[in-house]
Write a protein that holds these residues in place. Structure first.
Motif, PDB file in Angstrom:
ATOM      1  N   GLU A   1       0.830  -1.204   0.000  1.00  9.37           N
ATOM      2  CA  GLU A   1       0.000   0.000   0.000  1.00  9.37           C
ATOM      3  C   GLU A   1       0.872   1.265   0.000  1.00  9.37           C
ATOM      4  O   GLU A   1       0.675   2.181  -0.799  1.00  9.37           O
ATOM      5  N   ILE A   2       1.866   1.301   0.883  1.00  8.82           N
ATOM      6  CA  ILE A   2       2.735   2.479   0.979  1.00  8.82           C
ATOM      7  C   ILE A   2       3.548   2.641  -0.310  1.00  8.82           C
ATOM      8  O   ILE A   2       3.687   3.738  -0.848  1.00  8.82           O
ATOM      9  N   ALA A   3       4.082   1.518  -0.815  1.00  8.63           N
ATOM     10  CA  ALA A   3       4.929   1.577  -2.011  1.00  8.63           C
ATOM     11  C   ALA A   3       4.160   2.059  -3.234  1.00  8.63           C
ATOM     12  O   ALA A   3       4.752   2.567  -4.186  1.00  8.63           O
TER      13      ALA A   3
ATOM     14  N   VAL B   1       4.345  -4.186  -7.931  1.00  7.50           N
ATOM     15  CA  VAL B   1       4.106  -2.764  -7.646  1.00  7.50           C
ATOM     16  C   VAL B   1       5.068  -1.910  -8.458  1.00  7.50           C
ATOM     17  O   VAL B   1       4.701  -0.883  -9.024  1.00  7.50           O
ATOM     18  N   ARG B   2       6.301  -2.348  -8.546  1.00  4.76           N
ATOM     19  CA  ARG B   2       7.284  -1.607  -9.336  1.00  4.76           C
ATOM     20  C   ARG B   2       6.878  -1.608 -10.811  1.00  4.76           C
ATOM     21  O   ARG B   2       6.982  -0.589 -11.511  1.00  4.76           O
ATOM     22  N   GLY B   3       6.406  -2.773 -11.287  1.00  2.68           N
ATOM     23  CA  GLY B   3       5.953  -2.862 -12.681  1.00  2.68           C
ATOM     24  C   GLY B   3       4.783  -1.940 -12.972  1.00  2.68           C
ATOM     25  O   GLY B   3       4.585  -1.488 -14.103  1.00  2.68           O
ATOM     26  N   GLU B   4       3.991  -1.652 -11.934  1.00  2.48           N
ATOM     27  CA  GLU B   4       2.827  -0.766 -12.098  1.00  2.48           C
ATOM     28  C   GLU B   4       3.212   0.698 -11.921  1.00  2.48           C
ATOM     29  O   GLU B   4       2.335   1.570 -11.910  1.00  2.48           O
ATOM     30  N   GLY B   5       4.487   0.973 -11.738  1.00  5.39           N
ATOM     31  CA  GLY B   5       4.933   2.362 -11.655  1.00  5.39           C
ATOM     32  C   GLY B   5       5.381   2.824 -10.287  1.00  5.39           C
ATOM     33  O   GLY B   5       5.817   3.972 -10.128  1.00  5.39           O
ATOM     34  N   GLY B   6       5.272   1.965  -9.279  1.00  2.65           N
ATOM     35  CA  GLY B   6       5.733   2.336  -7.944  1.00  2.65           C
ATOM     36  C   GLY B   6       7.252   2.465  -7.918  1.00  2.65           C
ATOM     37  O   GLY B   6       7.963   1.742  -8.623  1.00  2.65           O
TER      38      GLY B   6
END
Lengths: 109, 374
Positions: free
Chosen positions: B77-79, B105-110
């Protein structure tokens, strides 16, 4: 992450009031915080965990452990590219061959 | 016998094994606490080299594995929030939360970044004063002091855009919980060497006495494990239950005093949930009151997350030594390192991953009699 690796202190410097060292882990060189072992000297060995020296180690013990870790590929696991490793796990083939085995179904009971 | 070839001193390994065989007269169940020790045991086939009477049970000592799903979901959630740089050790990237992991999450832009040391996260915070930098602070007594020092340094340097998502755990209360379980079969412990490098051995005599259980502080190399087993079996056969240090090259009785002092300053003991096990009293740390400003849970007010454990995952039983990984129906079929149901399969220190990766699938079991193997 759990792995604590022995390393040799190459240089020491004060950075923003924090005692830091350049440490050699069998060829991989990293910055390490010495705040928990402030009397560690250049040339000495310590067990290092996530960038912090936690306990002094004698040279012979350190050398033997480093050799073992290198032979087992554990240094690559600790210091290699974590994104590459994660991508390989996420998208790559299931681990096969070598000492990773061939299929979980064959696991001995 | 390639596994045996990797022993540093095959001759010494053989002598240790011979002595264990000569000492043991009846079945004993030993628990190795640390996931790093499990890794060594499975990788080298130590469990198969030992006499049948000696059973090694894998303990809950993998920091990635025991981090509760709720905390993983808070991290995700935070990321995902804009303006946040979320820093973590690499082995947390693929630990599944409810539905996804940090890698996704990184792949989604985080902005998820992997750091080697928590001090790297603090440096990122100083370089990006307009961003909120959060470090995922998990782990046992070995990892807690570096994270404590980082928070201490953040306060000392006046860095306000840094915070810690804390999920630290402590070994002694876990041993207490295991011994109190009605299903407990554990008769002795190989204590985690690097935890004791920091904490010393002072927390263990009372545990050993109260539960009449031998505790031998043990390192991580194959010979360390064999020496730990040798000393443990010797105590069990003699009816003794003391604390021994079989890892003196890295463990002093008092541990690391300055690290312990920093732990006392930055953290305070709290009850903590362990993934698959539940809440164990006094088994964790949280930031103490004067460092509460650096607590990411407060800063980001993460709550109300719908956390769901996969029903098929039996990692809780694995972590308590009640089930061997390959006894789980999902093992190797619905649950693999590529598609893990739980953290014990995704973490390289997890017992399930160790079984999957290092079980000697292509080799017959080593001969127990043949000294030639060692």
């Amino acid at each position: 992450m759990c792995l604590a690796v022995p390393g040799k202190v190459l240089a020491i410097e004060d950075r923003d009031g924090t005692r830091m060292a350049t440490v050699d882990f069998g060829g991989v060189v990293k910055e390490v915080c010495l705040e928990y072992l402030p009397d560690l000297r250049i040339g000495e060995y310590a067990i290092v965990h996530v960038g912090f020296a936690l306990q002094r180690l004698d040279e012979e013990s350190a050398r033997q452990t480093l050799e073992l870790f290198e032979n087992l590929g554990m240094l690559q696991e600790e210091f290699g590219d974590p994104w590459e490793q994660a991508a390989a796990e996420a998208h790559g083939p299931e681990p096969v061959g070598g000492d990773t085995g061939t299929a979980a179904r064959e696991v001995r009971p | 016998m390639k596994y045996i070839d990797e022993f540093q001193d095959p001759g010494l390994a053989g002598r240790l094994l011979d002595e264990i065989r000569a000492t043991v007269t009846r079945p004993w169940a030993l628990m190795e606490v640390c996931g790093g020790q499990t890794h060594t045991i499975i990788r080298h086939g130590i469990d198969q080299l030992l006499p049948d009477e000696v059973e090694l049970i894998h303990g809950p000592g993998c920091p990635v594995c025991v981090t509760p799903l709720e905390v993983i979901d808070k991290a995700l959630e935070i990321a995902s929030r804009p303006g946040v740089v979320f820093c973590s050790f690499g082995d947390m990237l693929r630990v599944p939360g409810t539905g996804r992991d940090l890698f996704q999450v990184r792949g989604e832009g985080g902005d998820v970044r992997v750091v080697y040391s928590p001090l790297d996260a603090l440096r990122i915070a100083r370089q990006n004063p307009d961003r909120q930098v959060v470090f995922f602070g998990i782990g046992f007594e070995t990892t807690a002091p570096p994270n404590a020092m980082t928070v201490y340094q953040a306060r000392r340097l006046g860095v306000r855009n840094f915070s810690l998502l804390v999920s630290h755990v402590r070994v002694p209360p876990a041993i207490e919980a295991i011994m109190r379980s009605p299903d407990c079969r554990v008769q002795a412990f190989l204590a985690a060497g690097h935890v004791c490098s920091v904490m010393g051995t002072g927390e263990y005599p009372e545990l050993a006495e109260r539960h009449r259980v031998p505790i031998v502080v043990t390192g991580f190399e194959p010979l360390d494990i064999l020496e730990g087993v040798r000393r443990t079996v010797r105590q069990l056969e003699r009816g003794e239950h003391t604390v021994e240090n079989a890892y003196p090259r890295a463990v002093r009785p008092g541990g690391n005093p300055s690290a312990r002092a920093m732990l006392d300053d930055v953290f305070e003991v709290t009850d903590r949930a362990w993934r698959g096990i539940g809440v164990i009293p006094d088994s964790g740390w949280r930031l103490s009151a004067r460092y509460r400003d650096y607590d990411a849970e407060h800063r980001f007010a993460v709550s109300g997350i719908d956390t769901r454990e996969p029903a098929a995952c039996r990692s809780g039983e694995v972590l308590q030594g009640l089930l061997k990984p390959h006894q789980c129906e999902a093992f190797g079929t619905d649950c693999t390192p590529r598609n893990p149901l739980g953290a014990t399969m995704v973490s390289s220190e997890g017992a399930c991953a160790a079984y999957y990766l290092y079980r000697r699938l292509e080799l017959p079991a080593p001969s127990r009699e043949g000294s030639s193997v060692v």
